[in-house]
Scaffold this motif. Structure first.
Motif, PDB file in Angstrom:
ATOM      1  N   GLN A  96       0.825  -1.209   0.000  1.00 47.38           N
ATOM      2  CA  GLN A  96       0.000   0.000   0.000  1.00 47.38           C
ATOM      3  C   GLN A  96       0.861   1.262   0.000  1.00 47.38           C
ATOM      4  O   GLN A  96       0.542   2.238  -0.693  1.00 47.38           O
ATOM      5  CB  GLN A  96      -0.926   0.003   1.210  1.00 47.38           C
ATOM      6  N   LEU A  97       1.947   1.233   0.768  1.00 45.60           N
ATOM      7  CA  LEU A  97       2.839   2.396   0.806  1.00 45.60           C
ATOM      8  C   LEU A  97       3.509   2.621  -0.549  1.00 45.60           C
ATOM      9  O   LEU A  97       3.673   3.767  -0.989  1.00 45.60           O
ATOM     10  CB  LEU A  97       3.895   2.218   1.892  1.00 45.60           C
ATOM     11  N   PHE A  98       3.884   1.533  -1.207  1.00 49.53           N
ATOM     12  CA  PHE A  98       4.541   1.665  -2.503  1.00 49.53           C
ATOM     13  C   PHE A  98       3.586   2.248  -3.542  1.00 49.53           C
ATOM     14  O   PHE A  98       3.984   3.078  -4.365  1.00 49.53           O
ATOM     15  CB  PHE A  98       5.083   0.313  -2.972  1.00 49.53           C
ATOM     16  N   SER A  99       2.313   1.838  -3.503  1.00 51.04           N
ATOM     17  CA  SER A  99       1.322   2.383  -4.433  1.00 51.04           C
ATOM     18  C   SER A  99       1.151   3.888  -4.241  1.00 51.04           C
ATOM     19  O   SER A  99       1.083   4.655  -5.206  1.00 51.04           O
ATOM     20  CB  SER A  99      -0.024   1.687  -4.241  1.00 51.04           C
ATOM     21  N   CYS A 100       1.096   4.320  -2.983  1.00 51.20           N
ATOM     22  CA  CYS A 100       0.983   5.760  -2.705  1.00 51.20           C
ATOM     23  C   CYS A 100       2.242   6.506  -3.127  1.00 51.20           C
ATOM     24  O   CYS A 100       2.165   7.632  -3.635  1.00 51.20           O
ATOM     25  CB  CYS A 100       0.699   5.979  -1.221  1.00 51.20           C
ATOM     26  N   ALA A 101       3.398   5.876  -2.941  1.00 53.38           N
ATOM     27  CA  ALA A 101       4.653   6.522  -3.332  1.00 53.38           C
ATOM     28  C   ALA A 101       4.738   6.686  -4.846  1.00 53.38           C
ATOM     29  O   ALA A 101       5.199   7.722  -5.342  1.00 53.38           O
ATOM     30  CB  ALA A 101       5.838   5.722  -2.819  1.00 53.38           C
ATOM     31  N   ILE A 102       4.290   5.698  -5.591  1.00 50.78           N
ATOM     32  CA  ILE A 102       4.316   5.801  -7.052  1.00 50.78           C
ATOM     33  C   ILE A 102       3.377   6.908  -7.520  1.00 50.78           C
ATOM     34  O   ILE A 102       3.684   7.660  -8.449  1.00 50.78           O
ATOM     35  CB  ILE A 102       3.970   4.451  -7.700  1.00 50.78           C
ATOM     36  N   LEU A 103       2.226   7.036  -6.867  1.00 51.09           N
ATOM     37  CA  LEU A 103       1.306   8.123  -7.210  1.00 51.09           C
ATOM     38  C   LEU A 103       1.947   9.484  -6.925  1.00 51.09           C
ATOM     39  O   LEU A 103       1.872  10.402  -7.751  1.00 51.09           O
ATOM     40  CB  LEU A 103       0.002   7.977  -6.419  1.00 51.09           C
ATOM     41  N   GLY A 104       2.596   9.621  -5.783  1.00 52.48           N
ATOM     42  CA  GLY A 104       3.294  10.872  -5.457  1.00 52.48           C
ATOM     43  C   GLY A 104       4.425  11.166  -6.430  1.00 52.48           C
ATOM     44  O   GLY A 104       4.645  12.321  -6.828  1.00 52.48           O
ATOM     45  N   PHE A 105       5.151  10.111  -6.832  1.00 43.81           N
ATOM     46  CA  PHE A 105       6.224  10.275  -7.815  1.00 43.81           C
ATOM     47  C   PHE A 105       5.661  10.777  -9.145  1.00 43.81           C
ATOM     48  O   PHE A 105       6.221  11.684  -9.757  1.00 43.81           O
ATOM     49  CB  PHE A 105       6.959   8.953  -8.015  1.00 43.81           C
ATOM     50  N   ALA A 106       4.546  10.182  -9.584  1.00 35.55           N
ATOM     51  CA  ALA A 106       3.948  10.562 -10.872  1.00 35.55           C
ATOM     52  C   ALA A 106       3.484  12.012 -10.848  1.00 35.55           C
ATOM     53  O   ALA A 106       3.682  12.752 -11.825  1.00 35.55           O
ATOM     54  CB  ALA A 106       2.789   9.632 -11.200  1.00 35.55           C
ATOM     55  N   LEU A 107       2.882  12.443  -9.753  1.00 39.48           N
ATOM     56  CA  LEU A 107       2.418  13.833  -9.673  1.00 39.48           C
ATOM     57  C   LEU A 107       3.594  14.813  -9.651  1.00 39.48           C
ATOM     58  O   LEU A 107       3.552  15.856 -10.297  1.00 39.48           O
ATOM     59  CB  LEU A 107       1.528  14.016  -8.445  1.00 39.48           C
ATOM     60  N   SER A 108       4.652  14.471  -8.914  1.00 37.52           N
ATOM     61  CA  SER A 108       5.826  15.350  -8.875  1.00 37.52           C
ATOM     62  C   SER A 108       6.511  15.417 -10.236  1.00 37.52           C
ATOM     63  O   SER A 108       6.941  16.477 -10.678  1.00 37.52           O
ATOM     64  CB  SER A 108       6.828  14.851  -7.832  1.00 37.52           C
ATOM     65  N   GLU A 109       6.597  14.271 -10.891  1.00 40.48           N
ATOM     66  CA  GLU A 109       7.234  14.234 -12.204  1.00 40.48           C
ATOM     67  C   GLU A 109       6.403  15.013 -13.234  1.00 40.48           C
ATOM     68  O   GLU A 109       6.947  15.679 -14.104  1.00 40.48           O
ATOM     69  CB  GLU A 109       7.397  12.785 -12.654  1.00 40.48           C
ATOM     70  N   ALA A 110       5.087  14.946 -13.119  1.00 39.17           N
ATOM     71  CA  ALA A 110       4.234  15.684 -14.049  1.00 39.17           C
ATOM     72  C   ALA A 110       4.442  17.185 -13.908  1.00 39.17           C
ATOM     73  O   ALA A 110       4.457  17.908 -14.904  1.00 39.17           O
ATOM     74  CB  ALA A 110       2.769  15.332 -13.804  1.00 39.17           C
ATOM     75  N   MET A 111       4.627  17.659 -12.691  1.00 37.95           N
ATOM     76  CA  MET A 111       4.868  19.103 -12.504  1.00 37.95           C
ATOM     77  C   MET A 111       6.199  19.502 -13.139  1.00 37.95           C
ATOM     78  O   MET A 111       6.313  20.574 -13.733  1.00 37.95           O
ATOM     79  CB  MET A 111       4.882  19.470 -11.014  1.00 37.95           C
TER      80      MET A 111
END
Length: 112
Positions: free
Chosen positions: A93-108
Motif C-alpha cells: 500500500q505504501l509503494f502504491s501511494c509513493a508511485i502516485l506521489g512520484f507521478a504527480l511530482s514528475e508531471a509538474m
C-alpha cells in the motif's frame, strides 16, 4: 537549382534567429528568382537584446521548476523509506501511494 533548392528547405524559424547585424548582408542565394521562403524579420538591436533576455529568464524559470520537481521526488521516496522502517507489513500500500506521489511530482516537472 542549388540556390532555389536551399531556399525551399530553409526553415522559416531560421530567419528569425539571424541577428540584426547579419540581416543587412545579402546572402549568396538572394539572386535566385524563386527565393520566397526565407523572410527577414527586422528588429532593432535593443529589441534583439530584450528578446534574448526574455528567453534566458524563461529558461531559468523552467530550471527552477524542474529542480523543485526533483526535490519533491526525493521527499516522496525518503518518506517511503521512513514508512517502510516503521511498518513493513504495509509495504504494498505504501509503494502504491509513493508511485502516485512520484507521478504527480514528475508531471509538474514536465509541465515546467
Amino acid at each position: 537549382v542549388r540556390c532555389c533548392t536551399w531556399g525551399l528547405i530553409w526553415p522559416v524559424s531560421a530567419s528569425f534567429l539571424n541577428s540584426p547585424e547579419n540581416s543587412s548582408k545579402q546572402s549568396s542565394y538572394s539572386s535566385c528568382p524563386l527565393w520566397v521562403v526565407k523572410q527577414e524579420f527586422q528588429t532593432s538591436v535593443v529589441s534583439w537584446d530584450i528578446d534574448i533576455a526574455a528567453k534566458l529568464i524563461g529558461a531559468g524559470a523552467a530550471t527552477v521548476g524542474v529542480a523543485g520537481s526533483g526535490a519533491g521526488i526525493g521527499m516522496v521516496f525518503g518518506s517511503l523509506v521512513i514508512a517502510y522502517a516503521r511498518n513493513l507489513s504495509l509495504r504494498q500500500q505504501l509503494f502504491s501511494c509513493a508511485i502516485l506521489g512520484f507521478a504527480l511530482s514528475e508531471a509538474m516537472g514536465l509541465f515546467c
